[in-house]
Design an enzyme around this catalytic site. Structure first.
Site, mmCIF file in Angstrom:
data_model
loop_
_atom_site.group_PDB
_atom_site.id
_atom_site.type_symbol
_atom_site.label_atom_id
_atom_site.label_comp_id
_atom_site.label_asym_id
_atom_site.label_seq_id
_atom_site.Cartn_x
_atom_site.Cartn_y
_atom_site.Cartn_z
ATOM 1 N N HIS A 1 -9.663 2.684 -0.241
ATOM 2 C CA HIS A 1 -8.224 2.392 -0.268
ATOM 3 C C HIS A 1 -7.904 1.592 -1.533
ATOM 4 C CE1 HIS A 1 -4.256 1.483 0.805
ATOM 5 N NE2 HIS A 1 -4.401 0.994 2.026
ATOM 6 N N CYS A 24 0.797 -1.232 0.000
ATOM 7 C CA CYS A 24 0.000 0.000 0.000
ATOM 8 C C CYS A 24 0.823 1.272 0.000
ATOM 9 C CB CYS A 24 -0.958 -0.024 1.183
ATOM 10 S SG CYS A 24 -2.010 -1.489 1.152
ATOM 11 N N HIS A 29 -2.227 8.633 5.680
ATOM 12 C CA HIS A 29 -2.627 7.302 5.200
ATOM 13 C C HIS A 29 -4.094 7.072 5.570
ATOM 14 C CE1 HIS A 29 -2.087 3.223 3.827
ATOM 15 N NE2 HIS A 29 -2.560 2.750 4.974
#
Lengths: 395, 423
Positions: free
Chosen positions: B348, B171, B311
């Site tokens: 995400h 990620c 994030h």
């Protein structure tokens, strides 16, 4: 900022030709063919390949980690611990931020991926194992290596076809040169010899569909193609001012480029740049370990490039084809070749090539002088090239 | 002497827009694009929501950008090609004017063509024997797994002959691709590098694996509100898809051709926490070290940072860990920072998520406006910083930071600035 002297201080591999440096090198020198029938239960066009033998992951990692990870990660972690042992490298509070991992893997965890599909489609949604999430993606190798050894420095994972671990070497070196790291663990691994894995690789059009142990013949036009292989390889590279030992070999030059068209020109430019970056001339190259993988489409480009670059050499150019004995390990291939270069320097020996008379007359498999500089190539059929100069360490 | 590195082109393929202006406008409006997914529900997934790009018209886009012949390629490749071409077009680079040896590309994806693998498996598996039965599929199957394929295609199209590689760092992939591109230009090894990240992970196996470790969103309430970073009721991340690309360029090269400069990259750092593949243990120490390293490279004071694109994944552990790290890294200034999570609106999208965050930062620096963290109604008392709840804020954004964390225990940080003639 490319002035740091880079030395290889440790090597490790898990390879169809052997899981220790000695076994591996002895098998290569004795020209032992380390591939055979795969006997995969599924219907796959790839019948022949090179499997790792006599490998027990728990000799290198805990049972707990073994269960949570795929075969490709086992190969990398095992290779890494062998390399770290040879380098005498341990990670502690003082150096944990200065050591990085650079890892190449082309296609992740096929065994656990197929297990997950089986659980999902023949059992139920809820039956998919929880390790799937962190075991199948290529970064698993880097992640588990960092956890097991406590490595916190700048690290990256590369997924780039046949050059995956060449990219890891190149960018790992860059991290040393620009002071992001002081030491790096560089390697790669691959474990594609499953039903779905072999079918996937088959679709790239370069893999041998031979039905018996027909020999892989790099640089020969009627070669059946690439023999698909598996395994892991790792090296430790340190800047000389940070190394604990004198080291095994020096990485003196390195280059990369991408020529989607005019690929011959691209390979020439890449080799030339690597030689130039090592402050050498073409005449200084004592041995070439080419990509040379047995796929004629790829091989003929490399041959033509070498001919163009080395044509004015008065003597024949020593060449070695380790892949003809253990196949192409994709993610692990380039680092395995770098280890072969280190072994050739150490023992001043190279494996013979039984088809040497069938390849271009430019090359020989006989050494004519002491090996000081080895050129290692790694390239993809799309035209991505890497070249490295591995040299005897200068005093 | 290190080179200065600026951003001169931006391209995006996202649920909230496929041009940067729609992307920025929708972020500033605070609109969530998260929605109910019937298939996930029928599958038995604990999470029922995702964030998909429903209006991605490959047929028209492939014609527009000259990608005919790639119809069979995996969705993440298609996203990547379009985002990359938009960035290239936006940069106004001229293929006849640059030295191709000075130009390269770095691509990132976490799980590439997983949906393709799943479809091929379903196609080949025999119900009665449980074995795979081979039939010719085509090279697109291999291309779906081998992440360098999009980089190869774009490198060929734009005659980029310098670096051409792909990374898979979970990620953090987008900011890592940008960071590597930054290093290459900064060290004088190239003058133009495209950093491109793409993900199209929506497949049954993805849902099942992420569900099995409790990562996916199980929050209650209206579907569009279920990604709610820093909220007390946050309960996992919403899976999304999309691609983002930026053109990084050596400053003098950009100036010489009078390129529009969106911003400057001042610093980048990445570290492993070396503790756990998915859990974030401790008080954010490793993220703090990563922030410190990036700030040091940027050669600025921490107090210079105006905005943090966090994030902010909407998982219990990440948002708390990140908050602790920001407090530790910035001290009192942490409370003066404007912080927001792009994932609150877009979910995400794994590797491409941090690239979306970078593009959001460029919009913030352009408009002096920071987008909100959507769905933040009931702030977690332990997450007590200024996350710009629900409504965007006007704010001078001279310098901004992006944080990203991912599976494998990786933390990466980028520092960006408005472009100024003298730094």
């Amino acid at each position: 900022m490319k002035n740091k002297k880079l030395i290889v201080t440790g090597r490790g591999l898990i390879n169809p030709a052997g899981n220790s440096l000695n076994d591996f090198w002895n098998h290569i020198l004795s020209e032992k063919i380390c591939y055979g029938k795969l006997n995969i239960k599924d219907d796959t066009p790839i019948k022949v390949g090179a499997r790792v033998k006599d490998f027990n992951p728990v000799s290198y990692i805990s049972k707990r980690i073994e269960v949570k990870t795929d075969t490709f990660t086992h190969y990398f972690l095992a290779s890494l611990s062998i390399a770290m042992k040879e380098a005498g490298l341990t990670i502690h509070n003082e150096n944990e931020d200065e050591v990085g991992i650079f890892y190449g893997n082309n296609s992740g965890g096929w065994r656990i991926c197929e297990k997950g599909f089986d659980e999902l489609f023949t059992q139920s949604y809820a039956m998919v194992n929880p390790w799937q999430a962190t075991a199948w993606f290529p970064t698993a190798g880097e992640g588990y290596a960092s956890i097991i050894h406590g490595i916190k420095g700048y690290s990256k994972t590369f997924v780039a076809d046949r050059v995956s671990s060449a990219a890891a070497v190149y960018h790992g070196i860059a991290s040393l040169q620009n002071s992001r790291n002081k030491k790096i663990l560089v390697g790669g691994s691959e474990a594609p010899l499953t039903g779905l894995g072999t079918i996937c690789y088959n679709e790239n059009g370069s893999i041998s569909n031979a039905i018996s142990e027909e020999l892989c013949k790099p640089f020969v036009s009627d070669s059946p193609g690439i023999v698909l292989s598996e395994g892991g390889a790792a090296i430790v590279i340190e800047t000389s001012d940070n190394a604990n030992s004198l080291g095994i070999a020096q990485i003196k030059g390195y280059a990369t480029n991408y020529y989607a068209t005019n690929q011959v020109e691209g390979v020439v430019a890449c080799m030339n740049r690597a030689i130039w970056s090592a402050d050498l001339e073409t005449a200084d190259i004592d041995l070439i370990i080419p990509e040379g993988n047995g796929d004629w489409e790829s091989d003929r480009i490399e041959i033509e490039a070498m001919r163009a670059l080395f044509i004015h050499r008065p003597d024949k150019l020593p060449i070695a084809f380790p892949k003809c004995y253990f196949g192409h390990q994709y993610g692990a291939a380039a680092v395995s070749d770098v280890i072969c270069a280190c072994m050739a320097l150490e023992y001043n020996a190279i494996p013979q090539y039984r088809f040497i008379d069938e390849i271009d007359e430019l090359f020989t498999d006989k050494l004519t002088s002491k090996i000081n500089n080895v050129l290692v190539n790694s390239r993809t059929s799309a035209g991505v090239n890497y070249s490295f100069i591995i040299s005897r360490i200068e005093n | 002497m290190n080179k200065r590195v600026v951003i001169t082109g931006v391209g995006v393929v996202s649920a909230n827009g496929q041009d940067i202006h729609s992307f920025w406008d929708n972020l500033f409006s605070g609109k969530s694009f998260v929605k109910y997914d019937k298939h996930m529900d029928e599958l038995g997934a604990k999470s029922k929501v995702n964030c998909t790009i429903d209006d991605f018209n490959w047929f028209d886009l492939s014609k527009r950008y000259g990608y005919s012949g790639y119809d069979q390629e995996a969705r993440f490749i298609k996203f990547s090609l379009i985002a990359g071409s938009k960035a290239y077009e936006n940069s106004k680079l001229n293929i006849d004017e640059y030295d191709e040896n000075d130009c390269g590309i770095i691509f990132a994806s976490a799980i590439g063509g997983t949906p393709t693998f799943e479809n091929v498996y379903k196609d080949l598996i025999e119900e009665d024997t449980g074995l795979l039965r081979y039939k010719s599929i085509g090279k697109y199957f291999y291309n779906a797994g081998m992440l360098n394929h999009p980089a190869n295609i774009m490198g060929e199209k734009y005659k980029f002959r310098n670096i051409c590689t792909a990374i898979s760092t979970g990620c953090t992939g987008g900011i890592d691709a940008l960071g590597m591109a930054y290093d290459i230009i900064r060290n004088g090894d190239a003058k133009v590098v495209m950093a491109n990240a793409s993900e199209a992970p929506l497949a049954d196996i993805t849902y099942a694996t992420l569900d099995s470790i409790g990562a996916l969103c199980i929050a209650k309430g209206p579907y569009e509100t279920r990604s709610r970073p820093f909220d007390l009721s946050r309960a996992g991340f919403v899976i999304g898809e999309g691609a983002g690309a930026v053109i990084l360029e050596e400053l003098d090269h950009a100036r010489e051709r009078k390129a529009h400069i969106f911003g400057e990259v001042l610093g980048y750092a990445s570290k492993n926490n070396a503790i756990h593949m998915t859990d974030l243990v401790g008080d954010g120490e490793v993220l703090v070290k990563t922030i410190d390293q990036a700030i040091e490279q940027a050669d600025i004071s921490k107090n210079d940072i105006d905005y943090v694109n966090a994030h902010g994944s909407s998982t219990k552990q990440n948002d708390l860990y990140e908050t602790k790290a920001l407090k530790k890294a910035f001290g009192k200034h942490a409370y003066e920072l404007s912080i927001s999570s792009t994932k609150s609106m877009l979910g995400h999208s794994l590797a491409s998520a941090s690239m979306m965050g970078v593009i959001a930062i460029l919009g913030s620096m352009k408009y002096d406006m920071v987008h909100p963290t959507a769905n933040l109604k009931n702030k977690d008392p332990e997450c007590d910083l200024n996350y710009i709840p629900n409504i965007s804020q006007s704010k001078i954004v001279d310098k901004a930071m992006l944080t990203a964390s991912g599976f494998g225990g990786i933390h990466s940080v980028g520092i960006f600035s408005k472009y100024k003639e003298v730094s």
